[in-house]
Design a protein around this motif. Structure first.
Motif, PDB file in Angstrom:
ATOM      1  N   GLU A 120     -10.555  -9.472  -0.758  1.00 51.78           N
ATOM      2  CA  GLU A 120     -10.470  -8.295  -1.622  1.00 51.78           C
ATOM      3  C   GLU A 120      -9.032  -7.966  -1.989  1.00 51.78           C
ATOM      4  N   GLU A 121      -8.130  -8.041  -1.015  1.00 51.10           N
ATOM      5  CA  GLU A 121      -6.755  -7.585  -1.226  1.00 51.10           C
ATOM      6  C   GLU A 121      -5.822  -8.641  -1.795  1.00 51.10           C
ATOM      7  N   SER A 181       0.854  -1.187   0.000  1.00 50.00           N
ATOM      8  CA  SER A 181       0.000   0.000   0.000  1.00 50.00           C
ATOM      9  C   SER A 181       0.893   1.242   0.000  1.00 50.00           C
ATOM     10  N   ASP A 189      -2.012  -2.366  -3.971  1.00 50.59           N
ATOM     11  CA  ASP A 189      -1.757  -2.592  -5.394  1.00 50.59           C
ATOM     12  C   ASP A 189      -1.059  -3.918  -5.680  1.00 50.59           C
ATOM     13  N   GLU A 246      -5.112  -6.612  -5.847  1.00 48.51           N
ATOM     14  CA  GLU A 246      -6.368  -5.869  -5.771  1.00 48.51           C
ATOM     15  C   GLU A 246      -6.409  -4.836  -6.901  1.00 48.51           C
ATOM     16  N   VAL A 247      -7.578  -4.625  -7.459  1.00 45.00           N
ATOM     17  CA  VAL A 247      -7.766  -3.643  -8.516  1.00 45.00           C
ATOM     18  C   VAL A 247      -8.611  -2.506  -7.959  1.00 45.00           C
ATOM     19  N   ASN A 248      -8.130  -1.281  -8.128  1.00 48.56           N
ATOM     20  CA  ASN A 248      -8.856  -0.079  -7.686  1.00 48.56           C
ATOM     21  C   ASN A 248      -9.173  -0.102  -6.195  1.00 48.56           C
ATOM     22  N   GLY A 249      -8.239  -0.568  -5.399  1.00 43.95           N
ATOM     23  CA  GLY A 249      -8.445  -0.616  -3.954  1.00 43.95           C
ATOM     24  C   GLY A 249      -7.352   0.136  -3.216  1.00 43.95           C
ATOM     25  N   SER A 250      -7.228  -0.171  -1.946  1.00 47.77           N
ATOM     26  CA  SER A 250      -6.237   0.510  -1.114  1.00 47.77           C
ATOM     27  C   SER A 250      -4.846  -0.103  -1.244  1.00 47.77           C
TER      28      SER A 250
END
Length: 150
Positions: free
Chosen positions: A56-57, A24, A113, A107-111
Motif C-alpha cells: 500500500e505504502e 508521513s 505521501d 501512496e495515494v490518500n493514505g497515511s
C-alpha cells in the motif's frame, strides 16, 4: 484515563546500502521518515499486515525473510476535544523483507505521501521516527531475544 493498545507490523528492506522508507506527517505536520508498515486489522496475522502495508505504502511486493523482533513503546497523549487523555501502548513487530515485485510509487490518500530508498549513510541527516533506528539495530544485531535496549 483511556487505555489504548495498537499492534502494528513494519518492514526493514535494505538493498545495496539503501533502506526503503515512507514519509508521513508528524503530529505538528512536519514530514518525517518512517518504516513502511502499519496497524493490524482485526483478525489479520502480523505477517499479512506487513506484506499488505508495504504494498500500500510503496508499491512493492515483499517476501518476509525473518522476524527481527518486537519494539514496544508507551506514551501518554493529552485529551483533545472532549476526549479523555490516553495511555497509549504500541507493540510493533519488525520483519526483514525482500522486494520480489512491483514498482516504487507513492501512496495515494493514505497515511504516507512518499516512498523512497534512502542511503543508510545519510540517515543521520533525515528527520525520522525512533522506530527506524530501532529497526535497523534489530536488522544489524539480530539479538536472540528479539529486542534492543533504548
Amino acid at each position: 484515563m483511556r487505555k489504548n493498545l495498537r499492534v502494528a507490523a513494519y518492514a526493514i528492506c535494505v538493498r545495496d546500502g539503501h533502506i526503503l522508507l515512507a514519509r508521513s506527517p508528524a503530529d505538528d505536520g512536519t514530514p518525517e521518515w518512517v518504516l513502511p508498515g502499519g496497524g493490524m486489522e482485526h483478525g489479520e496475522h502480523p505477517h499479512d499486515t506487513v506484506v499488505r502495508e508495504v504494498e500500500e505504502e510503496t508499491g512493492y511486493r515483499i517476501e518476509v525473510t525473518a522476524l527481527l523482533g518486537v519494539d514496544s513503546s508507551r506514551r501518554t497523549f493529552p485529551g483533545r476535544l472532549l476526549r479523555r487523555p490516553a495511555d497509549h501502548h504500541g507493540v510493533r513487530l519488525l520483519y526483514e523483507g525482500r522486494i520480489i515485485g512491483g514498482d516504487l510509487r507513492n501512496e495515494v490518500n493514505g497515511s504516507t505521501d512518499m516512498a523512497a530508498w534512502q542511503d543508510l549513510d545519510a540517515l543521520a541527516g533525515l528527520r525520522r521516527i525512533r522506530l527506524v533506528d530501532a529497526g535497523l539495530r534489530l536488522w544489524r544485531e539480530r539479538p536472540a531475544e528479539g529486542r534492543v535496549q533504548r
